[in-house]
Scaffold this active site. Structure first.
Site, mmCIF file in Angstrom:
data_model
loop_
_atom_site.group_PDB
_atom_site.id
_atom_site.type_symbol
_atom_site.label_atom_id
_atom_site.label_comp_id
_atom_site.label_asym_id
_atom_site.label_seq_id
_atom_site.Cartn_x
_atom_site.Cartn_y
_atom_site.Cartn_z
ATOM 1 N N CYS A 110 0.810 -1.224 0.000
ATOM 2 C CA CYS A 110 0.000 0.000 0.000
ATOM 3 C C CYS A 110 0.842 1.272 0.000
ATOM 4 O O CYS A 110 0.343 2.352 -0.318
ATOM 5 C CB CYS A 110 -0.936 0.004 1.213
ATOM 6 S SG CYS A 110 -2.018 -1.440 1.299
ATOM 7 N N HIS A 249 -3.003 7.145 2.258
ATOM 8 C CA HIS A 249 -3.460 5.850 1.775
ATOM 9 C C HIS A 249 -4.812 5.545 2.408
ATOM 10 O O HIS A 249 -4.998 5.694 3.616
ATOM 11 C CB HIS A 249 -2.445 4.768 2.146
ATOM 12 C CG HIS A 249 -2.985 3.381 2.025
ATOM 13 N ND1 HIS A 249 -3.591 2.930 0.879
ATOM 14 C CD2 HIS A 249 -3.033 2.365 2.919
ATOM 15 C CE1 HIS A 249 -3.992 1.678 1.070
ATOM 16 N NE2 HIS A 249 -3.666 1.308 2.288
ATOM 17 N N ASN A 279 -10.020 -0.132 0.094
ATOM 18 C CA ASN A 279 -8.563 -0.043 0.093
ATOM 19 C C ASN A 279 -8.047 -0.594 -1.234
ATOM 20 O O ASN A 279 -8.071 -1.801 -1.464
ATOM 21 C CB ASN A 279 -8.020 -0.852 1.281
ATOM 22 C CG ASN A 279 -6.504 -0.841 1.372
ATOM 23 O OD1 ASN A 279 -5.813 -0.477 0.420
ATOM 24 N ND2 ASN A 279 -5.976 -1.276 2.503
#
Length: 353
Positions: A110, A249, A279
């Site tokens: 990520c 993020h 996500n």
């Protein structure tokens, strides 16, 4: 010489998987998912990661009015590559019609986009390159164990891209802080993939999946992002008040709220869109950045903070000058091919290959 992001674009697949859809095959409900993650829906890809990255790249190139032949490198940040060899970066390079640039991938999960951003700025600052196309994206849906509630509710597919180039002004990367704590690496891990893969009979069922220790990840994500943000600001001789916008993020709403509190950073300056996309790992920051620009939330000459945390366990913070232009020079009509399947049908295909 300065360095700026001059183009931006995103690609989010058309098939939407809602929390209500998840209720049909998981022991969960809409209220439980929203209260713990902030996610209301996510996108499921019907096509390849390379296709998504290409669409995002075409929008970014148009926004910058940049000929694909002027690109010196294509960098792809992803942990769910289309292939091991050739790289997804090279597929995107082929699709945009460039045959001479460097092309490579970064896998910091990520955190990959901020790692890639730092790499791109460094390559341009050194004089090695002038124009770089950076793409962050994932097709996480393929790798999920869709029977595991903790991860199935979190992730989605998508890609975003930026063009970064040398410019005739003083815009710059003020500071970048990259880190990894390998001793916590097993708390977030893609099981049974790579050269350690155990071969199994397909009749035994789907054998990929993300191992995810939620409480440990939550604690370390908040602590690490807050620390790196502070270090990046101090190195930049800036304070929280100097930052016009933070694009983190999009991991989990509770993580972002806790990080903001720890940094004394106002939530109204933080871009959040995880309710729509979940996500998307390395895709989340460039997707959120593109939406912020499209919605007029980025002002000329802004000071911007990028924050990320991911598998490894990796962390990153970067502070940049945005520059004076906040609108696209040109636009692209690039889109994914139509899908004739719903998100729920796509998930069932993945779960029962």
């Amino acid at each position: 010489m300065g360095i700026e992001i001059t183009g931006w674009g995103k690609c989010t697949p058309p098939s939407i998987l809602t929390n209500k859809d998840l209720e049909t095959f998981l022991d969960t409900d809409d209220e439980w998912i929203i209260s713990r993650t902030g996610v209301k829906e996510r996108r499921i890809a019907h096509t390849s990661l390379g296709d998504m990255g290409t669409v995002a790249a075409q929008h970014a190139l148009a926004a910058a009015d940049k000929d694909p032949q002027d690109i010196d490198a294509v960098i792809m940040a992803t942990c769910t590559p289309q292939y091991i060899i050739p790289t997804t970066a090279s597929r995107i390079q082929e699709n945009i019609g460039n045959k001479h640039a460097a092309a490579f991938e970064l896998n910091s999960a990520c955190t990959g986009f901020v790692y890639g951003l730092t790499t791109a700025y460094s390559l341009i600052s050194s004089g090695v390159m002038k124009n770089i196309l950076l793409v962050g994206g994932e097709k996480v849906s393929f790798f999920l164990d869709w029977s595991a509630r903790d991860t199935a509710v979190l992730f989605g597919d998508g890609a975003g891209a930026v063009v970064i180039e040398a410019v005739d002004n003083d815009s710059k990367l003020y500071s970048s802080k990259l880190t990894c704590d390998p001793f916590l690496g097993d708390t977030l891990k893609l099981d049974n993939f790579g050269s350690s893969m155990e071969f199994k009979d397909p009749k035994d069922g789907y054998f990929l999946g993300i191992h995810f220790e939620g409480q440990e990840i939550f604690k370390n994500a908040v602590k690490t992002m807050a620390r790196l943000a502070q270090e990046a600001l101090e190195e930049s001789n800036l304070t929280v008040d100097d930052i016009d916008l933070c694009i983190p993020h999009q991991a989990n709403l509770r993580i972002l709220e806790a990080t903001a509190r720890r940094c004394n950073f106002p939530m109204e300056k933080m871009i959040i869109n995880l309710d729509k996309y979940g996500n998307t790992s390395a895709g989340s920051i460039p997707i959120a950045l593109t939406e912020a620009l499209d919605e007029g939330k980025v002002k000329p000459n802004s000071k911007m903070l990028f924050l990320a945390f991911g598998g490894g366990l990796t962390g990153a913070a970067a502070v940049i000058d945005w520059g004076s232009r906040v609108t696209s020079i040109k636009t692209s009509d690039a889109v994914l091919p139509d899908s004739n399947k719903t998100a729920l049908e796509l998930v069932k295909e993945i779960s029962n290959p």
